[in-house]
Design a protein around this motif. Structure first.
Motif, short mmCIF file in Angstrom:
data_model
loop_
_atom_site.label_atom_id
_atom_site.label_comp_id
_atom_site.label_asym_id
_atom_site.label_seq_id
_atom_site.Cartn_x
_atom_site.Cartn_y
_atom_site.Cartn_z
N TRP A 1 5.90 6.50 2.89
CA TRP A 1 4.77 5.89 3.04
C TRP A 1 4.31 4.65 2.11
O TRP A 1 3.23 4.30 2.00
CB TRP A 1 3.42 7.07 2.73
CG TRP A 1 3.64 8.35 3.37
CD1 TRP A 1 4.08 8.22 4.83
CD2 TRP A 1 3.00 9.60 3.12
NE1 TRP A 1 4.08 9.74 5.28
CE2 TRP A 1 3.66 10.23 4.29
CE3 TRP A 1 2.64 10.14 2.00
CZ2 TRP A 1 3.22 11.73 4.04
CZ3 TRP A 1 2.60 11.42 1.80
CH2 TRP A 1 2.77 12.14 2.94
N LEU A 2 5.50 3.93 1.74
CA LEU A 2 5.22 2.91 1.04
C LEU A 2 4.89 1.87 2.19
O LEU A 2 6.09 1.61 2.92
CB LEU A 2 6.14 2.48 -0.07
CG LEU A 2 6.22 1.04 -0.69
CD1 LEU A 2 4.97 0.93 -1.32
CD2 LEU A 2 7.64 0.97 -1.63
N GLU A 3 4.25 0.86 2.31
CA GLU A 3 4.23 -0.05 3.25
C GLU A 3 3.90 -1.62 2.53
O GLU A 3 3.24 -1.74 1.41
CB GLU A 3 2.52 -0.08 3.99
CG GLU A 3 2.56 1.36 4.82
CD GLU A 3 1.20 1.49 5.18
OE1 GLU A 3 0.33 0.71 5.41
OE2 GLU A 3 1.14 2.59 5.67
N MET A 4 5.14 -2.37 2.66
CA MET A 4 4.82 -3.73 2.28
C MET A 4 5.57 -4.78 3.14
O MET A 4 6.26 -4.50 4.20
CB MET A 4 5.81 -3.73 0.89
CG MET A 4 7.09 -3.19 0.67
SD MET A 4 7.91 -3.60 -0.79
CE MET A 4 6.82 -2.88 -1.97
N ARG B 1 0.89 -1.14 0.08
CA ARG B 1 0.02 0.13 -0.07
C ARG B 1 0.87 1.18 -0.08
O ARG B 1 1.89 1.28 0.68
CB ARG B 1 -0.96 0.16 1.09
CG ARG B 1 -2.00 1.22 1.32
CD ARG B 1 -2.75 1.01 2.42
NE ARG B 1 -2.26 1.58 3.77
CZ ARG B 1 -2.45 2.88 3.94
NH1 ARG B 1 -3.03 3.72 2.93
NH2 ARG B 1 -1.90 3.68 4.96
N TRP B 2 0.41 2.25 -0.74
CA TRP B 2 1.47 3.51 -0.88
C TRP B 2 0.20 4.52 -0.27
O TRP B 2 -0.68 4.86 -1.25
CB TRP B 2 1.87 3.66 -2.24
CG TRP B 2 2.94 4.67 -2.36
CD1 TRP B 2 3.34 5.62 -1.36
CD2 TRP B 2 4.12 4.33 -3.29
NE1 TRP B 2 4.51 6.23 -1.74
CE2 TRP B 2 5.07 5.39 -2.82
CE3 TRP B 2 4.34 3.44 -4.14
CZ2 TRP B 2 6.63 5.43 -3.52
CZ3 TRP B 2 5.70 3.53 -4.77
CH2 TRP B 2 6.54 4.44 -4.53
N GLY C 1 -4.52 13.32 -3.05
CA GLY C 1 -4.44 12.06 -3.71
C GLY C 1 -3.20 11.62 -4.19
O GLY C 1 -3.16 10.56 -5.12
N ARG C 2 -2.18 12.17 -4.04
CA ARG C 2 -0.92 11.81 -4.65
C ARG C 2 -0.08 10.94 -3.80
O ARG C 2 0.02 11.18 -2.73
CB ARG C 2 -0.07 13.19 -4.80
CG ARG C 2 -0.77 13.88 -5.85
CD ARG C 2 0.28 15.22 -6.26
NE ARG C 2 0.22 15.97 -4.88
CZ ARG C 2 -0.02 17.22 -4.87
NH1 ARG C 2 -0.91 18.05 -5.58
NH2 ARG C 2 0.00 17.85 -3.69
N THR C 3 0.71 9.95 -4.45
CA THR C 3 1.73 9.57 -3.52
C THR C 3 2.99 10.21 -3.69
O THR C 3 3.38 11.07 -4.24
CB THR C 3 2.13 7.96 -4.27
OG1 THR C 3 2.61 8.18 -5.43
CG2 THR C 3 1.07 7.00 -4.16
#
Length: 82
Positions: free
Chosen positions: A30-33, A16-17, A23-25
């Motif tokens: 904030w990248l969850e893996m 999930r980012w 609404g922008r990555t």
């Protein structure tokens, strides 16, 4: 996902980012893996963008990503070099 994550075995829906209020990555955060999947990204970088004989990221970009900059001698594109 289709060009980077899936070719190295990171399944759709397994990460999930998060997005900001517009609404922008954010490419730097904030990248969850899963840790194993994050390790796959590290392995890809260690092999200069090559994954099992397939070019995923241009090797020159990997070099530039880890190169020191005049502003910060320890980082390239937010990738630590030392």
């Amino acid at each position: 996902s289709e060009e980077l994550f899936e070719p190295i075995g990171i399944a759709p829906g397994s990460w999930r980012w998060a997005r900001d209020g517009a609404g922008r990555t954010q490419g730097y955060a904030w990248l969850e893996m899963r840790p194993l999947d994050m390790a796959r990204l590290g392995e890809l970088a260690l092999h200069r963008g090559d994954w099992d004989g397939r070019r995923i990221i241009d090797a020159a970009y990997i070099e530039e990503m880890g190169a020191a900059t005049p502003t910060n001698g320890g980082y390239g594109f937010l990738a630590q070099t030392n």
